[in-house]
Design an enzyme around this catalytic site. Sequence first.
Site, short mmCIF file in Angstrom:
data_model
loop_
_atom_site.label_atom_id
_atom_site.label_comp_id
_atom_site.label_asym_id
_atom_site.label_seq_id
_atom_site.Cartn_x
_atom_site.Cartn_y
_atom_site.Cartn_z
N ARG A 157 -44.84 -0.29 -19.02
CA ARG A 157 -45.92 -1.18 -18.60
C ARG A 157 -46.49 -0.62 -17.30
O ARG A 157 -45.77 -0.01 -16.50
CB ARG A 157 -45.40 -2.60 -18.36
CG ARG A 157 -44.79 -3.26 -19.60
CD ARG A 157 -44.24 -4.63 -19.24
NE ARG A 157 -43.67 -5.30 -20.40
CZ ARG A 157 -42.39 -5.22 -20.78
NH1 ARG A 157 -41.55 -4.50 -20.05
NH2 ARG A 157 -41.95 -5.85 -21.85
N LYS A 181 -39.49 -6.79 -17.40
CA LYS A 181 -39.68 -8.23 -17.31
C LYS A 181 -38.33 -8.94 -17.26
O LYS A 181 -37.38 -8.53 -17.92
CB LYS A 181 -40.48 -8.74 -18.52
CG LYS A 181 -41.96 -8.39 -18.46
CD LYS A 181 -42.71 -9.06 -19.59
CE LYS A 181 -44.21 -8.85 -19.47
NZ LYS A 181 -44.95 -9.51 -20.55
N HIS A 253 -52.88 0.39 -20.52
CA HIS A 253 -52.27 -0.33 -21.64
C HIS A 253 -52.57 0.36 -22.97
O HIS A 253 -51.73 0.36 -23.88
CB HIS A 253 -52.76 -1.78 -21.68
CG HIS A 253 -51.82 -2.71 -22.37
ND1 HIS A 253 -50.52 -2.88 -21.96
CD2 HIS A 253 -51.98 -3.49 -23.47
CE1 HIS A 253 -49.92 -3.76 -22.77
NE2 HIS A 253 -50.79 -4.13 -23.69
N ARG A 256 -50.09 3.02 -23.39
CA ARG A 256 -48.80 2.45 -23.81
C ARG A 256 -48.81 2.22 -25.32
O ARG A 256 -47.84 2.51 -26.02
CB ARG A 256 -48.55 1.14 -23.05
CG ARG A 256 -47.31 0.35 -23.49
CD ARG A 256 -47.09 -0.79 -22.49
NE ARG A 256 -46.33 -1.91 -23.01
CZ ARG A 256 -45.00 -2.00 -22.97
NH1 ARG A 256 -44.29 -1.02 -22.48
NH2 ARG A 256 -44.38 -3.07 -23.43
N HIS A 279 -39.46 -4.75 -25.21
CA HIS A 279 -39.77 -6.02 -25.86
C HIS A 279 -38.48 -6.78 -26.13
O HIS A 279 -37.56 -6.24 -26.75
CB HIS A 279 -40.51 -5.80 -27.19
CG HIS A 279 -41.90 -5.33 -27.02
ND1 HIS A 279 -42.62 -4.72 -28.04
CD2 HIS A 279 -42.75 -5.37 -25.96
CE1 HIS A 279 -43.83 -4.41 -27.61
NE2 HIS A 279 -43.93 -4.80 -26.36
N TYR A 288 -47.30 -3.25 -34.38
CA TYR A 288 -47.53 -1.86 -34.75
C TYR A 288 -47.18 -1.55 -36.21
O TYR A 288 -47.23 -0.40 -36.62
CB TYR A 288 -46.71 -0.93 -33.85
CG TYR A 288 -47.05 -1.04 -32.40
CD1 TYR A 288 -48.22 -0.48 -31.89
CD2 TYR A 288 -46.23 -1.73 -31.52
CE1 TYR A 288 -48.55 -0.59 -30.56
CE2 TYR A 288 -46.55 -1.84 -30.17
CZ TYR A 288 -47.71 -1.26 -29.71
OH TYR A 288 -48.03 -1.38 -28.38
#
Length: 308
Positions: A157, A181, A253, A256, A279, A288
């Site tokens: 990210r 995150k 992004h 990415r 994720h 994807y």
Amino acid sequence: MRAAAAIETFLEMMSAERGAAQNTLDSYRRDLEDAAGFSLATGVQLTFAEPGTIRSYLDEIAGRGYAATSQARRLSALRQFFRFLYMENIRTDDPTSTLDTPKKDRSLPKILSEPDVEKLLARAEVETLDEELSDAGHLQALRLHALLEILYATGLRVSELVGLPVTVARSDGRFLMVRGKGSKDRVVPLSGKARDAMARYLAVRDTRPDLSASVWLFPAISESGFLARQVFARELKGLAARAGLKASVISPHVLRHAFASHLLQNGADLRAVQQLLGHSDISTTQIYTHVMEERLHQLVTEHHPLAD
């Protein structure tokens, strides 16, 4: 409890117990304060709002032109807020429990083709060799090249990338330890080209007394002490234009997304890509799957004995 005090308490919990990032906390604050303002205009503190008030708020922001994705995000913030109030016995019910999430179309991520990424990286490398650049310009070119090589090699990210500590560059160069995150750490492999670009940048960075003492890999004069995301995005668009690419469709992004899509196109496992992207839920990575479907269709077309 008044809404302002309840929001502050909720945000403190999200920070202390769940390790929410500052960007996440700022987003929750904006969403909840907006809802609180709407509720107060109807004569009711948000902490005492009924389902009808929340539903009217969602209708109101839809009337302001907010997309279904933005409406869903606002409702998600409210759900967590009222669940917190219920768990803390501030309320005896959750007014969002009967509300449906606004339906949203899940758009496919914008990606760059492999040739376009190669063109972008090649242009970034060429600019680091420009002998007419000033010392500051040379350092900026080396930094941009390192940023791009690391980004495309790892799929970080943008906030993770610009906020890398310099210690990651001085440890085992084959891998990066990344804090993502929720303060979750993950290890991502680093390509040879990314290691070389980072080493070239670091060699010049370390000669600058104003930068060498920084704890950040990409230090800058900013509130955080490291390069702002917006600055990187602006430099990337400028590079894209110089490389003959359409700058309006290129962002950190998008790179990415290109990292993930190109891995899948070349046979990577979806679970592995999930881990590399950081994720927490496989459903996020499944955006994807269109790439996998295209690859599987091509595989059958080329190798099945009955294919046309």
